[in-house]
Write an enzyme that holds these catalytic residues in place. Structure first.
Site, PDB file in Angstrom:
ATOM      1  N   TYR A 168       0.812  -1.213   0.000  1.00 35.91           N
ATOM      2  CA  TYR A 168       0.000   0.000   0.000  1.00 35.91           C
ATOM      3  C   TYR A 168       0.853   1.274   0.000  1.00 35.91           C
ATOM      4  O   TYR A 168       0.364   2.361  -0.329  1.00 35.91           O
ATOM      5  CB  TYR A 168      -0.852  -0.002   1.262  1.00 35.91           C
ATOM      6  CG  TYR A 168      -2.260   0.524   1.103  1.00 35.91           C
ATOM      7  CD1 TYR A 168      -3.325  -0.343   0.842  1.00 35.91           C
ATOM      8  CD2 TYR A 168      -2.545   1.869   1.241  1.00 35.91           C
ATOM      9  CE1 TYR A 168      -4.619   0.135   0.729  1.00 35.91           C
ATOM     10  CE2 TYR A 168      -3.832   2.350   1.122  1.00 35.91           C
ATOM     11  CZ  TYR A 168      -4.862   1.480   0.872  1.00 35.91           C
ATOM     12  OH  TYR A 168      -6.142   1.946   0.767  1.00 35.91           O
ATOM     13  N   LYS A 223      -1.445 -13.289   5.698  1.00 35.19           N
ATOM     14  CA  LYS A 223      -1.400 -14.349   4.685  1.00 35.19           C
ATOM     15  C   LYS A 223       0.025 -14.897   4.670  1.00 35.19           C
ATOM     16  O   LYS A 223       0.725 -14.941   3.650  1.00 35.19           O
ATOM     17  CB  LYS A 223      -1.813 -13.764   3.319  1.00 35.19           C
ATOM     18  CG  LYS A 223      -2.004 -14.768   2.229  1.00 35.19           C
ATOM     19  CD  LYS A 223      -3.293 -15.564   2.337  1.00 35.19           C
ATOM     20  CE  LYS A 223      -3.330 -16.630   1.260  1.00 35.19           C
ATOM     21  NZ  LYS A 223      -4.436 -17.592   1.437  1.00 35.19           N
ATOM     22  N   ASP A 242      -7.721 -15.174   4.367  1.00 28.65           N
ATOM     23  CA  ASP A 242      -8.902 -15.644   3.626  1.00 28.65           C
ATOM     24  C   ASP A 242      -9.863 -16.374   4.553  1.00 28.65           C
ATOM     25  O   ASP A 242     -11.087 -16.178   4.499  1.00 28.65           O
ATOM     26  CB  ASP A 242      -8.507 -16.494   2.399  1.00 28.65           C
ATOM     27  CG  ASP A 242      -7.424 -17.517   2.682  1.00 28.65           C
ATOM     28  OD1 ASP A 242      -6.903 -17.561   3.815  1.00 28.65           O
ATOM     29  OD2 ASP A 242      -7.075 -18.286   1.763  1.00 28.65           O
ATOM     30  N   ASP A 290      -7.426  -2.645   4.834  1.00 29.99           N
ATOM     31  CA  ASP A 290      -8.318  -1.905   3.937  1.00 29.99           C
ATOM     32  C   ASP A 290      -9.496  -2.796   3.551  1.00 29.99           C
ATOM     33  O   ASP A 290     -10.670  -2.414   3.670  1.00 29.99           O
ATOM     34  CB  ASP A 290      -7.513  -1.479   2.700  1.00 29.99           C
ATOM     35  CG  ASP A 290      -8.261  -0.510   1.814  1.00 29.99           C
ATOM     36  OD1 ASP A 290      -9.294   0.034   2.250  1.00 29.99           O
ATOM     37  OD2 ASP A 290      -7.814  -0.283   0.679  1.00 29.99           O
TER      38      ASP A 290
HETATM   39  O1  LIG Z   1      -6.551   6.553  -0.505  1.00 32.79           O
HETATM   40  C1  LIG Z   1      -7.501   6.106  -1.128  1.00 32.79           C
HETATM   41  O2  LIG Z   1      -7.970   6.658  -2.129  1.00 32.79           O
HETATM   42  C2  LIG Z   1      -8.185   4.858  -0.653  1.00 32.79           C
HETATM   43  C3  LIG Z   1      -7.864   4.546   0.765  1.00 32.79           C
HETATM   44  C4  LIG Z   1      -8.764   3.534   1.360  1.00 32.79           C
HETATM   45  O3  LIG Z   1      -9.552   2.866   0.735  1.00 32.79           O
HETATM   46  C5  LIG Z   1      -8.688   3.376   2.808  1.00 32.79           C
HETATM   47  O4  LIG Z   1      -7.772   3.878   3.440  1.00 32.79           O
HETATM   48  O5  LIG Z   1      -9.572   2.697   3.368  1.00 32.79           O
HETATM   49 MG   LIG Z   2     -10.652   1.511   1.977  1.00 34.61          MG
END
Ligand SMILES: O=C(O)CCC(=O)C(=O)O
Ligand SMILES: [Mg+2]
Ligand SMILES: NC(=O)C1=CN([C@@H]2O[C@H](COP(=O)(O)OP(=O)(O)OC[C@H]3O[C@@H](n4cnc5c(N)ncnc54)[C@H](OP(=O)(O)O)[C@@H]3O)[C@@H](O)[C@H]2O)C=CC1
Length: 417
Positions: A161, A231, A284, A308
């Protein structure tokens, strides 16, 4: 660059004492980012609800003094076309210690990288805290939605991320692939031509500070367990390391004892005397178990991408991302934000549920120690939902509900305080 932030004429700065405790004046200045898309809809009711709760709880003794700061599309309108995240926005959040934001757009594929991620990274807000609980009367796909009561600790600074990746066909991607194949002996990249490539950093330090906060939260809030979601069977040295670092920390810093030879372990809560189990589950399997056996999970500690996915999945179990709040927390700085995004198709329609941002504001009040005002926000939300006076997302799934606009739902929360 000329400052565009107008400091309110009244109000004081929140400070942090030497022991790390927040020093909150009765009239704190609170920076806010309106947000893109539905930010324009949900931010005003959030402010109105919080102001009403504070006034009801404390009369004129306490008051929030709002200060608009800019990020995203509104920043480009205010500072100029290429300024998405002005330096003074970062400085304001850092200096004023507590802020709240609406959602910010991230284009898919090309374009700017996530401003939400940039804020978390640049302010080192390493915890994404997302509590998930059920409000009586909320429509849910589950038979017993009240069994879902979890608090997600999502690591906010690492993982795939973080955005360390290179586009297929670029010299950079080809260079990384050549390094991997020629110098590291990697033979597992199936197609080395026109191959995008990303890096997944998971460190001991990053994991430990997140898991430490999750266990401390379980202690402070008398919760039953902390589950490390990973995972690690497939990504052994990243997600698997997260699990191992987490268990080791629980034993070393919190005195957790192995259960039946481990790896699960348990510690005695020094505050309540109750047992807190530290366990792990593969991601999962976790996603099916939260639907089938949600009562078995309590505090969740996981990495950025899992966190997320898990956030939206768990939100759905208790009514959707219209009422899913959150906070990004670092050492001495916190930025509150909803779990949902900018929902562009609804922008400016005064339609969506402001509940997520309102409840993020409730978390902010609690963070300030303004418990009475925070409790009033919860009471208002519970009352509005129980009276079936709700926005479109709930109304379409409820029998006999009254459809309210975004702003009218905010008013309903206030009238139920
Ligand atoms: O930064 C984004 O556009 C998405 C971030 C996201 O989905 C989150 O942090 O839950
Ligand atoms: Mg999100
Ligand atoms: N922290 C942040 O600022 C975040 C930003 N984003 C960004 O937002 C943009 C849009 O992302 P997208 O994937 O569409 O996800 P969104 O969360 O913006 O919206 C997806 C769907 O969720 C429902 N929803 C979202 N917010 C609400 C609300 N307040 N009340 C009721 N329902 C709501 C709607 O469902 P329905 O259609 O069923 O009515 C909506 O179509 C992207 O650029 C993304 O990167 C995404 C997540 C977090």
């Amino acid at each position: 660059m000329e400052s565009k932030i107008e400091r309110p004429t009244e109000g004081e700065v929140i400070t942090v004492a030497a022991d790390g405790a927040l020093q909150v004046p009765d009239h704190p200045i609170i920076p806010f980012i309106e947000g893109d898309g539905i930010g324009v809809d949900v931010t005003p009711p959030m402010r109105k609800v919080l102001d009403a709760a504070v006034e009801k709880a404390y009369g004129h003794r306490r008051k929030l003094h709002w200060m608009e700061i800019y990020c995203g599309e509104k920043a480009t309108q205010t500072y100029g076309a290429d300024t998405w995240l002005p330096e003074e926005t970062l400085a304001a959040i850092r200096d004023f210690r507590v802020a709240i934001k609406g959602p910010l757009t991230t284009p898919v594929g090309g374009g700017i990288r996530s401003l939400n991620v940039a804020l978390r990274q640049q302010l080192d807000l390493y915890i994404c805290l997302r509590p998930v609980r059920y409000y009586q009367g909320t429509p849910s796909p589950l038979k017993q939605p009240e069994l879902t009561d979890m608090v997600i600790f999502r690591e906010n600074s690492e993982d795939i991320y973080a955005g360390v990746e290179w586009q297929a066909g670029t010299a950079e991607a080809d260079k990384v692939i050549r390094f991997l194949t020629e110098e590291m002996g990697v033979t597992k990249i199936r197609f080395t031509q026109e191959c995008g490539i990303g890096i997944k950093p998971i460190s001991r330090a990053g994991t430990e500070r997140l898991v430490r906060a999750a266990i401390q939260y379980a202690i402070d809030n008398d919760r039953d367990s902390v589950t490390l979601v990973h995972k690690g069977n497939i990504m052994k040295f990243t997600e698997g390391a997260f699990k191992d670092f987490g268990y080791a920390l629980a034993q070393r810093e919190f005195g957790a004892r192995l259960i039946d030879g481990g790896p699960w372990c348990e510690l005695t809560n020094p505050k309540s005397g109750k047992t807190i189990v530290i366990k792990d589950v593969i991601a999962d399997a976790f996603l099916q178990q939260i639907l089938l056996r949600p009562a078995e999970y309590d505090v969740i500690a996981t990495m950025n991408l899992n966190g997320d996915y898990v956030s939206d999945a768990l939100a759905a179990q208790v009514g959707g991302i219209g009422i899913a709040p959150g906070a990004n927390i670092g050492d001495g700085v916190a930025l509150f934000e909803a779990t949902h995004g900018t929902a562009p198709k609804y922008a400016g329609q005064d339609k969506v549920n402001p509940g997520s941002l309102v409840l993020s504001g409730e978390m902010m009040l609690r963070h300030l120690g303004w418990i009475e005002a925070a409790d009033l926000v919860i009471k208002g939300m519970e009352g509005a939902i129980a009276a079936k006076t709700v926005t479109y997302d709930f109304e379409r799934l409820m029998e006999g509900a009254e459809l309210l606009s975004c702003s009218a739902f905010g008013d309903a929360v206030i009238s139920n305080m």
